[in-house]
Design an enzyme around this catalytic site. Structure first.
Site, short mmCIF file in Angstrom:
data_model
loop_
_atom_site.label_atom_id
_atom_site.label_comp_id
_atom_site.label_asym_id
_atom_site.label_seq_id
_atom_site.Cartn_x
_atom_site.Cartn_y
_atom_site.Cartn_z
N ARG A 1 4.87 -14.89 -0.11
CA ARG A 1 4.07 -15.37 1.08
C ARG A 1 2.72 -16.32 0.39
O ARG A 1 2.41 -16.82 1.23
CB ARG A 1 3.79 -14.36 2.06
CG ARG A 1 4.98 -13.76 2.72
CD ARG A 1 4.69 -12.53 3.71
NE ARG A 1 6.07 -12.08 4.17
CZ ARG A 1 6.73 -11.08 3.56
NH1 ARG A 1 6.52 -10.69 2.37
NH2 ARG A 1 7.74 -10.65 4.15
N GLU B 1 4.74 2.45 -6.57
CA GLU B 1 4.67 3.76 -6.35
C GLU B 1 5.75 4.38 -6.99
O GLU B 1 5.23 5.46 -7.52
CB GLU B 1 5.24 3.78 -4.94
CG GLU B 1 5.10 5.13 -4.16
CD GLU B 1 5.63 4.99 -2.60
OE1 GLU B 1 5.59 6.23 -2.14
OE2 GLU B 1 5.71 4.10 -2.18
#
Length: 264
Positions: free
Chosen positions: A149, A186
């Site tokens: 993006r 993560e």
């Protein structure tokens, strides 16, 4: 990031709620009241002003506004909001144009969707204008956009301020010789790449993405640019998820965001 109770897992442009989340800490998925911008107030001339917090719709509560803080004895942590005037109609338009989609791409996730912002030509223009106004006089020669993006917002900003656009991509996406930077997620790691020769030592760069969550991708982009002698002037994002503490991962590199997404 995972906690044993009341845990919240965060990924990319989304918030993931674990089954252990307490009701008092859960994020509402019903529509919130219309956007309201709070004006900054100070109790005395010497008090630190509270910068405006722009709330995205589909939420019920908001996190405290980030402040610009500078300490002589500690690492400088700088995050600025888009405008000193909390009543700037452009900020309200941008915030109301961003859609929050629950349970996407899987149950428990609240996805920050900018595609509705792109459909609103005025809100999209306001977004670009706010960035251009900030960076047009900062002698920036490189706008580095993070996949994917950042590719949307980076090129029009680069054209407007007279800078070149440099894509920062995932592995095996750029066809030429690249330099790489690994960063942690993560679970596991990922890699960001940039073409060799795309930038030169001594250039001044803006790093842009649509959203800052944990700050991993922005941090990797900064390291790539600094490895070849480029000065990173600032990182810029449309949306921030302050609860993920991505700001801390950027060290003393300043961050500029237009709107804060409220958290749990």
């Amino acid at each position: 990031m995972m906690q044993s109770t009341n845990s919240i897992l965060f990924r990319s442009n989304s918030l993931t709620l674990s089954p252990a989340v307490n009701n008092s800490r859960s994020i509402a998925t019903s529509l919130a009241p219309p956007f309201k911008a709070s004006a900054a107030k100070t109790s005395s001339p010497s008090a630190t002003p509270t910068l405006p917090l722009i709330s995205l719709r589909n939420y019920r509560s908001a996190l405290p506004s980030p402040r610009c803080t500078v300490s002589d004895s500690e690492t400088v942590q700088v995050q600025e909001m888009a405008a000193e005037d909390a009543q700037d109609p452009r900020l309200a338009r941008i915030a109301s144009a961003i859609r929050v989609i629950p349970d996407f791409p899987k149950p428990g996730i609240l996805f920050q969707d900018i595609t509705t912002l792109l459909l609103d030509t005025q809100a999209f223009k306001d977004t670009i204008d706010l960035f251009v106004e900030r960076y047009k006089d900062k002698e920036i020669s490189v706008v580095a956009g993070i996949e994917a993006r950042g590719f949307i917002f980076g090129p029009p900003i680069a054209l407007a301020i007279g800078a070149k656009f440099v894509p920062m991509r995932k592995p095996n996406k750029l066809p030429g010789k690249v330099i790489s930077e690994e960063y942690s997620l993560e679970y596991g790691t990922d890699t960001m790449e940039m073409h060799v020769g795309a930038v030169e030592a001594g250039e001044r760069a803006l790093v842009i993405d649509d959203l800052i969550a944990t700050g991993g991708t922005l941090g990797a982009a900064i390291k790539l640019l600094e490895r070849v002698g480029v000065k990173v002037v600032e990182c810029a994002c449309v949306i921030a998820l302050p609860e993920l503490k991505g700001r801390e991962r950027l060290g003393d590199n300043p961050l500029f965001v237009l709107v804060n997404a409220p958290g749990a």
